[in-house]
Motif scaffolding. Structure first.
Motif, mmCIF file in Angstrom:
data_model
loop_
_atom_site.group_PDB
_atom_site.id
_atom_site.type_symbol
_atom_site.label_atom_id
_atom_site.label_comp_id
_atom_site.label_asym_id
_atom_site.label_seq_id
_atom_site.Cartn_x
_atom_site.Cartn_y
_atom_site.Cartn_z
ATOM 1 N N ASP A 53 31.517 38.069 44.699
ATOM 2 C CA ASP A 53 32.543 37.041 44.874
ATOM 3 C C ASP A 53 33.933 37.518 44.488
ATOM 4 O O ASP A 53 34.930 36.999 45.010
ATOM 5 N N ILE A 54 33.994 38.467 43.554
ATOM 6 C CA ILE A 54 35.268 38.865 42.948
ATOM 7 C C ILE A 54 35.334 40.388 42.884
ATOM 8 O O ILE A 54 34.370 41.040 42.480
ATOM 9 N N LEU A 55 36.462 40.933 43.269
ATOM 10 C CA LEU A 55 36.744 42.357 43.083
ATOM 11 C C LEU A 55 38.050 42.487 42.319
ATOM 12 O O LEU A 55 39.091 41.987 42.762
ATOM 13 N N VAL A 56 37.995 43.164 41.180
ATOM 14 C CA VAL A 56 39.204 43.507 40.440
ATOM 15 C C VAL A 56 39.378 45.021 40.508
ATOM 16 O O VAL A 56 38.624 45.777 39.893
ATOM 17 N N ASN A 57 40.347 45.442 41.301
ATOM 18 C CA ASN A 57 40.676 46.861 41.426
ATOM 19 C C ASN A 57 41.597 47.240 40.266
ATOM 20 O O ASN A 57 42.817 47.092 40.343
ATOM 21 N N ASN A 58 40.990 47.713 39.186
ATOM 22 C CA ASN A 58 41.763 48.022 37.991
ATOM 23 C C ASN A 58 41.989 49.515 37.787
ATOM 24 O O ASN A 58 42.951 49.913 37.137
ATOM 25 N N ALA A 59 41.111 50.360 38.325
ATOM 26 C CA ALA A 59 41.245 51.801 38.100
ATOM 27 C C ALA A 59 42.568 52.302 38.681
ATOM 28 O O ALA A 59 42.932 51.974 39.809
ATOM 29 N N GLY A 60 43.295 53.093 37.900
ATOM 30 C CA GLY A 60 44.573 53.633 38.355
ATOM 31 C C GLY A 60 45.316 54.225 37.185
ATOM 32 O O GLY A 60 44.816 54.262 36.061
#
Length: 250
Positions: free
Chosen positions: A85-92
């Motif tokens: 349901d949820i994607l948090v693209n945090n890698a960076g």
């Protein structure tokens, strides 16, 4: 306020430390089941041990810059939970350069800060469309060019891509937003940029209108809200969490 997140499945990248860990913990506290992705399995295991049993954490030791990681991740999440349901693209990460910067740094930064999250989203979106619900939040960074920083260009690219994606996916019940943090307490900031309390206080006094450097939860609470059904009318936005540090008005 009930954020209506109980039972939602959230995938968080870069989840073993800092901002990603805070976001994942807050989502778990709101009742989400978690898929946690990071390169260091031992850090994921240590974090998972602190989470409530209801989070049912799925641990994914992956490098998001591997072009095959997104499909493996999608398959693992759907096999365990049947949905995402949820994607948090945090890698960076930031890549300041003392001069123009070597070619390999620019290529690596675009891969890490743009393509990796784009691939992850593109892999997950069909599952969200099938359920007519999805939340994509990209943790980006400043695209305000103070100095040569190889991360500024991919940050701007994410903001433009996310805006276009939000327009295409809105009728599927999917929102897409970007959250650039300022200098919050994190592994990168503490180790590489402001390594002492004196340095942090001096920088905050000069640069941060609220007068202090924020903690990971200051960003995590916003991300958690944006991931909720309550945030259904917020999409295509770039929302800064920086204590007022950036100088432009939008």
């Amino acid at each position: 306020m009930d954020l209506q997140l109980t039972g939602k499945v959230a995938l968080v990248t870069g989840a073993s430390a800092g901002l990603g860990r805070s976001i994942a913990r807050l989502l778990a506290e709101e009742g989400c089941k978690l898929a946690l992705l990071a390169r260091r399995m031992n850090r994921l295991e240590d974090f998972a041990a602190t989470l409530p049993a209801s989070a049912e954490p799925l641990l994914l030791p992956e490098d998001v810059t591997d072009p095959t990681a997104a499909e493996r991740t999608r398959d693992a999440v759907l096999a365990r939970f049947g949905r995402c349901d949820i994607l948090v693209n945090n890698a960076g990460g930031s890549r300041p350069q003392p001069d123009l910067g070597p070619e390999e740094v620019w290529q690596e930064s675009m891969e890490l800060n743009f393509h990796a999250g784009r691939r992850m989203a593109h892999a997950i979106i069909p599952a969200m469309q099938a359920n007519k619900f999805g939340r994509i939040v990209n943790i980006t960074g400043s695209d305000e060019p103070h100095i040569i920083n190889a991360a500024n260009a991919p940050n701007g690219a994410v903001h433009i891509w996310a805006k276009a994606l939000s327009r295409q996916l809105g009728r599927d019940g999917i929102t897409v937003n970007s959250v650039p943090p300022g200098r919050l307490r994190s592994e990168q900031i503490d180790a590489r940029i402001l390594p002492s309390e004196a340095a942090r206080q001096e920088w905050a006094a000069k640069e941060v209108p609220v007068g202090f450097i924020g903690e990971p939860d200051d960003l995590g609470v916003l991300v958690t809200f944006l991931c909720s059904p309550r945030a259904r009318y917020i999409t295509g936005q770039v929302v800064h969490v920086d204590g007022g540090t950036h100088r432009f008005s939008h």
